[in-house]
Design a protein around this motif. Structure first.
Motif, short mmCIF file in Angstrom:
data_model
loop_
_atom_site.label_atom_id
_atom_site.label_comp_id
_atom_site.label_asym_id
_atom_site.label_seq_id
_atom_site.Cartn_x
_atom_site.Cartn_y
_atom_site.Cartn_z
N PRO A 259 40.11 12.07 -48.72
CA PRO A 259 40.71 12.80 -47.59
C PRO A 259 40.31 12.17 -46.25
O PRO A 259 39.14 11.81 -46.04
CB PRO A 259 40.12 14.20 -47.71
CG PRO A 259 39.72 14.33 -49.14
CD PRO A 259 39.30 12.95 -49.56
N ARG B 146 49.73 15.49 -45.32
CA ARG B 146 49.19 16.86 -45.37
C ARG B 146 49.40 17.37 -46.78
O ARG B 146 50.51 17.41 -47.28
CB ARG B 146 49.89 17.74 -44.35
CG ARG B 146 49.55 17.30 -42.94
CD ARG B 146 49.56 18.32 -41.85
NE ARG B 146 49.45 19.71 -42.13
CZ ARG B 146 48.31 20.41 -42.01
NH1 ARG B 146 47.19 19.81 -41.68
NH2 ARG B 146 48.30 21.70 -42.24
N LEU C 130 38.11 21.21 -47.88
CA LEU C 130 38.52 20.80 -46.53
C LEU C 130 39.80 21.49 -46.06
O LEU C 130 40.28 21.22 -44.95
CB LEU C 130 38.73 19.28 -46.49
CG LEU C 130 37.50 18.42 -46.72
CD1 LEU C 130 37.88 16.95 -46.73
CD2 LEU C 130 36.45 18.69 -45.66
N ALA C 131 40.34 22.39 -46.86
CA ALA C 131 41.60 23.06 -46.50
C ALA C 131 41.39 23.96 -45.29
O ALA C 131 40.36 24.62 -45.15
CB ALA C 131 42.11 23.86 -47.68
N ASP C 132 42.42 23.98 -44.44
CA ASP C 132 42.36 24.86 -43.26
C ASP C 132 42.89 26.25 -43.64
O ASP C 132 43.06 26.57 -44.82
CB ASP C 132 43.15 24.24 -42.09
CG ASP C 132 44.61 23.98 -42.43
OD1 ASP C 132 45.09 24.47 -43.47
OD2 ASP C 132 45.27 23.29 -41.64
N TYR D 264 45.10 20.21 -46.13
CA TYR D 264 44.10 19.27 -45.64
C TYR D 264 44.76 17.90 -45.50
O TYR D 264 45.83 17.65 -46.04
CB TYR D 264 42.86 19.21 -46.54
CG TYR D 264 43.09 18.58 -47.90
CD1 TYR D 264 42.82 17.24 -48.11
CD2 TYR D 264 43.56 19.33 -48.98
CE1 TYR D 264 43.03 16.66 -49.35
CE2 TYR D 264 43.76 18.77 -50.22
CZ TYR D 264 43.49 17.42 -50.39
OH TYR D 264 43.70 16.86 -51.62
#
Length: 129
Positions: free
Chosen positions: A35, A70, A78-80, A85
């Motif tokens: 990532p 994305r 790490l996902a928002d 992510y």
């Protein structure tokens, strides 16, 4: 420097440049799933210095500034808030094509180096007679 030495130096510098290019291609391939990783590329320049007008050197490593993919995976650490992510911008097809091109260039320079070495050796044999 003799013409044989010049041709050997040019071939050797090109071999080093292609080896460095292959190193960066392999780094890109190994980090394709990392990532936030940005693709690296190198440029070739004329070497500077005495009698180096035909030699090749590797320029600065450049990072690809294209948008990162994305990826939707809400379970990723790490996902928002939306579950996305940023992945990498490495395209494996481009990396494979770059690796093949570097390999072919490396092989051509190796053949040129070997040809110049054989010609030099043959000349030395003729001079001994």
């Amino acid at each position: 420097m003799s013409d044989f030495s010049n041709s050997l130096a040019v071939s050797a510098s090109a071999l080093k440049a292609q080896a460095q290019r292959l190193r960066h291609v392999s780094e890109n391939i190994s980090n394709a799933d990392t990532p936030g990783y940005r693709r690296k590329s190198v440029s070739f320049e004329a070497a500077r210095g005495l009698d180096a007008s035909r030699e090749v050197s590797v320029g600065r490593v450049q990072l690809d500034r294209s948008d990162l993919d994305r990826i939707y995976d809400p379970s990723h650490p790490l996902a928002d808030d939306t579950g996305h992510y940023e992945g990498s911008n490495v395209d494996l097809m481009i990396e494979i094509a770059d690796a093949r091109e570097a390999q072919r260039s490396y092989e051509a320079n190796l053949k040129m180096f070997d040809q110049a070495r054989q010609m030099s050796s043959s000349l030395m044999d003729l001079l001994r007679k």
